[in-house]
Design a protein around this motif. Structure first.
Motif, PDB file in Angstrom:
ATOM      1  N   SER A  11       0.828  -1.201   0.000  1.00  0.00           N
ATOM      2  CA  SER A  11       0.000   0.000   0.000  1.00  0.00           C
ATOM      3  C   SER A  11       0.862   1.251   0.000  1.00  0.00           C
ATOM      4  N   PHE A  12       0.470   2.227  -0.820  1.00  0.00           N
ATOM      5  CA  PHE A  12       1.041   3.563  -0.704  1.00  0.00           C
ATOM      6  C   PHE A  12       0.314   4.312   0.409  1.00  0.00           C
ATOM      7  N   ILE A  13      -1.013   4.323   0.348  1.00  0.00           N
ATOM      8  CA  ILE A  13      -1.810   5.093   1.319  1.00  0.00           C
ATOM      9  C   ILE A  13      -2.919   4.224   1.903  1.00  0.00           C
ATOM     10  N   ASP A  14      -3.068   4.319   3.219  1.00  0.00           N
ATOM     11  CA  ASP A  14      -4.239   3.778   3.914  1.00  0.00           C
ATOM     12  C   ASP A  14      -4.744   4.844   4.873  1.00  0.00           C
ATOM     13  N   LEU A  15      -5.930   5.359   4.598  1.00  0.00           N
ATOM     14  CA  LEU A  15      -6.566   6.352   5.466  1.00  0.00           C
ATOM     15  C   LEU A  15      -7.841   5.771   6.051  1.00  0.00           C
ATOM     16  N   ALA A  16      -8.104   6.109   7.297  1.00  0.00           N
ATOM     17  CA  ALA A  16      -9.373   5.739   7.923  1.00  0.00           C
ATOM     18  C   ALA A  16      -9.782   6.858   8.875  1.00  0.00           C
ATOM     19  N   HIS A  17     -11.042   7.273   8.792  1.00  0.00           N
ATOM     20  CA  HIS A  17     -11.618   8.294   9.683  1.00  0.00           C
ATOM     21  C   HIS A  17     -10.727   9.542   9.763  1.00  0.00           C
ATOM     22  N   VAL A  18     -10.349  10.059   8.606  1.00  0.00           N
ATOM     23  CA  VAL A  18      -9.453  11.212   8.538  1.00  0.00           C
ATOM     24  C   VAL A  18     -10.268  12.482   8.298  1.00  0.00           C
ATOM     25  N   ASP A  30     -13.980  12.830   7.577  1.00  0.00           N
ATOM     26  CA  ASP A  30     -14.068  11.387   7.852  1.00  0.00           C
ATOM     27  C   ASP A  30     -13.745  10.546   6.611  1.00  0.00           C
ATOM     28  N   LEU A  31     -12.594  10.830   5.982  1.00  0.00           N
ATOM     29  CA  LEU A  31     -12.236  10.130   4.751  1.00  0.00           C
ATOM     30  C   LEU A  31     -11.674   8.749   5.038  1.00  0.00           C
ATOM     31  N   ALA A  32     -11.980   7.831   4.132  1.00  0.00           N
ATOM     32  CA  ALA A  32     -11.327   6.520   4.082  1.00  0.00           C
ATOM     33  C   ALA A  32     -10.792   6.336   2.665  1.00  0.00           C
ATOM     34  N   LEU A  33      -9.550   5.886   2.545  1.00  0.00           N
ATOM     35  CA  LEU A  33      -8.944   5.764   1.217  1.00  0.00           C
ATOM     36  C   LEU A  33      -7.810   4.753   1.262  1.00  0.00           C
ATOM     37  N   HIS A  34      -7.783   3.882   0.266  1.00  0.00           N
ATOM     38  CA  HIS A  34      -6.686   2.927   0.104  1.00  0.00           C
ATOM     39  C   HIS A  34      -6.158   3.059  -1.321  1.00  0.00           C
ATOM     40  N   ILE A  35      -4.841   3.280  -1.461  1.00  0.00           N
ATOM     41  CA  ILE A  35      -4.202   3.334  -2.775  1.00  0.00           C
ATOM     42  C   ILE A  35      -3.045   2.347  -2.772  1.00  0.00           C
ATOM     43  N   PRO A  36      -3.122   1.282  -3.573  1.00  0.00           N
ATOM     44  CA  PRO A  36      -2.007   0.344  -3.654  1.00  0.00           C
ATOM     45  C   PRO A  36      -0.767   0.999  -4.265  1.00  0.00           C
ATOM     46  N   THR A  37       0.394   0.522  -3.875  1.00  0.00           N
ATOM     47  CA  THR A  37       1.630   1.017  -4.463  1.00  0.00           C
ATOM     48  C   THR A  37       1.650   0.700  -5.959  1.00  0.00           C
ATOM     49  N   GLY A  38       1.984   1.700  -6.758  1.00  0.00           N
ATOM     50  CA  GLY A  38       2.067   1.510  -8.202  1.00  0.00           C
ATOM     51  C   GLY A  38       0.795   1.837  -8.955  1.00  0.00           C
ATOM     52  N   GLU A  61       2.195  17.189   4.969  1.00  0.00           N
ATOM     53  CA  GLU A  61       2.271  18.630   5.186  1.00  0.00           C
ATOM     54  C   GLU A  61       1.150  19.087   6.113  1.00  0.00           C
ATOM     55  N   LEU A  62       0.046  18.344   6.142  1.00  0.00           N
ATOM     56  CA  LEU A  62      -1.063  18.593   7.056  1.00  0.00           C
ATOM     57  C   LEU A  62      -1.347  17.314   7.830  1.00  0.00           C
ATOM     58  N   TYR A  63      -1.890  17.484   9.030  1.00  0.00           N
ATOM     59  CA  TYR A  63      -2.168  16.326   9.878  1.00  0.00           C
ATOM     60  C   TYR A  63      -3.638  16.328  10.272  1.00  0.00           C
ATOM     61  N   PRO A  64      -4.246  15.142  10.373  1.00  0.00           N
ATOM     62  CA  PRO A  64      -5.669  15.061  10.696  1.00  0.00           C
ATOM     63  C   PRO A  64      -5.950  15.259  12.175  1.00  0.00           C
ATOM     64  N   LEU A  65      -7.228  15.515  12.449  1.00  0.00           N
ATOM     65  CA  LEU A  65      -7.686  15.591  13.826  1.00  0.00           C
ATOM     66  C   LEU A  65      -7.593  14.217  14.483  1.00  0.00           C
ATOM     67  N   VAL A  66      -7.207  14.206  15.740  1.00  0.00           N
ATOM     68  CA  VAL A  66      -7.181  12.952  16.485  1.00  0.00           C
ATOM     69  C   VAL A  66      -8.615  12.527  16.765  1.00  0.00           C
ATOM     70  N   ALA A  67      -8.945  11.303  16.391  1.00  0.00           N
ATOM     71  CA  ALA A  67     -10.308  10.793  16.564  1.00  0.00           C
ATOM     72  C   ALA A  67     -10.242   9.279  16.702  1.00  0.00           C
ATOM     73  N   PRO A  68     -11.253   8.662  17.316  1.00  0.00           N
ATOM     74  CA  PRO A  68     -11.274   7.205  17.437  1.00  0.00           C
ATOM     75  C   PRO A  68     -11.180   6.544  16.059  1.00  0.00           C
ATOM     76  N   GLY A  69     -10.257   5.609  15.918  1.00  0.00           N
ATOM     77  CA  GLY A  69     -10.119   4.872  14.671  1.00  0.00           C
ATOM     78  C   GLY A  69      -9.365   5.601  13.580  1.00  0.00           C
ATOM     79  N   MET A  70      -8.909   6.851  13.845  1.00  0.00           N
ATOM     80  CA  MET A  70      -8.189   7.596  12.811  1.00  0.00           C
ATOM     81  C   MET A  70      -6.863   6.915  12.504  1.00  0.00           C
ATOM     82  N   GLN A  71      -6.564   6.823  11.195  1.00  0.00           N
ATOM     83  CA  GLN A  71      -5.322   6.181  10.775  1.00  0.00           C
ATOM     84  C   GLN A  71      -4.809   6.826   9.503  1.00  0.00           C
ATOM     85  N   VAL A  72      -3.515   7.103   9.473  1.00  0.00           N
ATOM     86  CA  VAL A  72      -2.841   7.534   8.251  1.00  0.00           C
ATOM     87  C   VAL A  72      -1.575   6.703   8.126  1.00  0.00           C
ATOM     88  N   ARG A  73      -1.545   5.824   7.162  1.00  0.00           N
ATOM     89  CA  ARG A  73      -0.347   5.033   6.903  1.00  0.00           C
ATOM     90  C   ARG A  73       0.159   5.347   5.495  1.00  0.00           C
TER      91      ARG A  73
END
Length: 271
Positions: A11-18, A30-38, A61-73
């Motif tokens: 994975s390049f990007i994994d977002l949850a509850h952003v 409250d974005l969720a997004l998965h982008i595979p590498t390539g 460059e920007l950071y999300p609000l802290v919230a239950p289940g929030m994830q940025v990988r």
């Protein structure tokens, strides 16, 4: 000494509850997004929809609000030294090249990318291998003949390809750039330069470079892009194959006015 071996994460990007704020306003919800590498992904939407904020969240460059289940990988990791991340991620901003770079030969601008610098300052000492890689990257993008020309003496289209070459240069640690993020790269380009940009992105995708393209223009989205995200009011309102969502009905709903989409030579034109 052997160079370190790097494995490519799935994975390049994994977002949850952003959710992301700018000032006092929440601009991503409250974005969720998965982008595979390539994978090559285009992000399309009206002004103020949150496209650039999403990109700045991906690039830390920007950071999300802290919230239950929030994830940025990013590349499978939650924590990054931003300098290290920049060495794995090529970023081509929408802004013109920095003023410090305009009086510098193009090859030096590209080489400076190894140091995340606008130009080769006296304290920076590039190796022969760096210069050779920079020249090879410029050749890949069709601008090797401009290596000795100052950036400020070039057309906007030539400058854009030089800045893409700069973004593509790896750190030299064996990892290389896996993903190129382009924020509205066709702005200010004339029709010929737009055509050359599309051909450049098509070649990069063929070479296995992942692309994340932010654009206002449907005709920027070539057959290299397997996926399109439509954004509005800080939300992803559609996510799928371009043929599914780059339609008259979907884009009329997105922009709030009657649009007619024509497809020609693999490109989409909204009229």
């Amino acid at each position: 000494m052997s160079r370190p071996v790097h494995t490519t994460p799935a994975s390049f990007i994994d977002l949850a509850h952003v959710s992301v704020m700018r000032g006092e306003e929440i601009v991503l919800h409250d974005l969720a997004l998965h982008i595979p590498t390539g994978q090559c992904v285009a992000i399309l939407g009206p002004n103020g929809c949150g496209k650039s904020t999403l990109v700045q969240t991906l690039t830390r460059e920007l950071y999300p609000l802290v919230a239950p289940g929030m994830q940025v990988r990013v590349f499978g990791r939650e924590r990054w030294d931003v300098t290290e991340l920049r060495r794995r991620l090529g970023i081509v901003p929408s802004a013109p090249p920095p003023r410090d770079a305009l009086t510098v030969p193009a090859l030096d601008v590209v080489v400076a990318g190894f140091f995340s610098a606008a130009r080769l300052w006296p304290n920076l000492r590039p190796t022969t291998a760096m210069r050779e890689e920079a020249h090879a990257t410029m050749e890949q993008l069709g601008v090797a003949a401009l290596a000795d020309r100052e950036l400020g003496a070039m057309s906007a289209g030539q400058q854009k390809r030089v800045m893409i070459a700069r973004a593509l240069c790896s750190s030299g640690d064996g990892s290389g750039v896996r993903v190129l993020v382009l924020d509205e790269p066709s702005n200010t380009l004339d029709l010929r330069a737009q055509h050359e940009l599309r051909e450049t992105l098509q070649r990069l995708a063929t070479d296995g470079v992942g692309l994340v393209l932010v654009t206002h223009h449907t005709h920027d989205i070539t057959t290299a892009f397997q996926r399109v995200l439509l954004m509005n009011t800080g939300r992803i309102v559609a996510d799928g194959a371009p043929a599914q969502f780059l339609t008259s009905e979907e884009l009329s709903r997105l922009y709030g006015l009657p649009l007619h989409v024509q497809q020609r030579d693999g490109l989409y034109f909204a009229l």
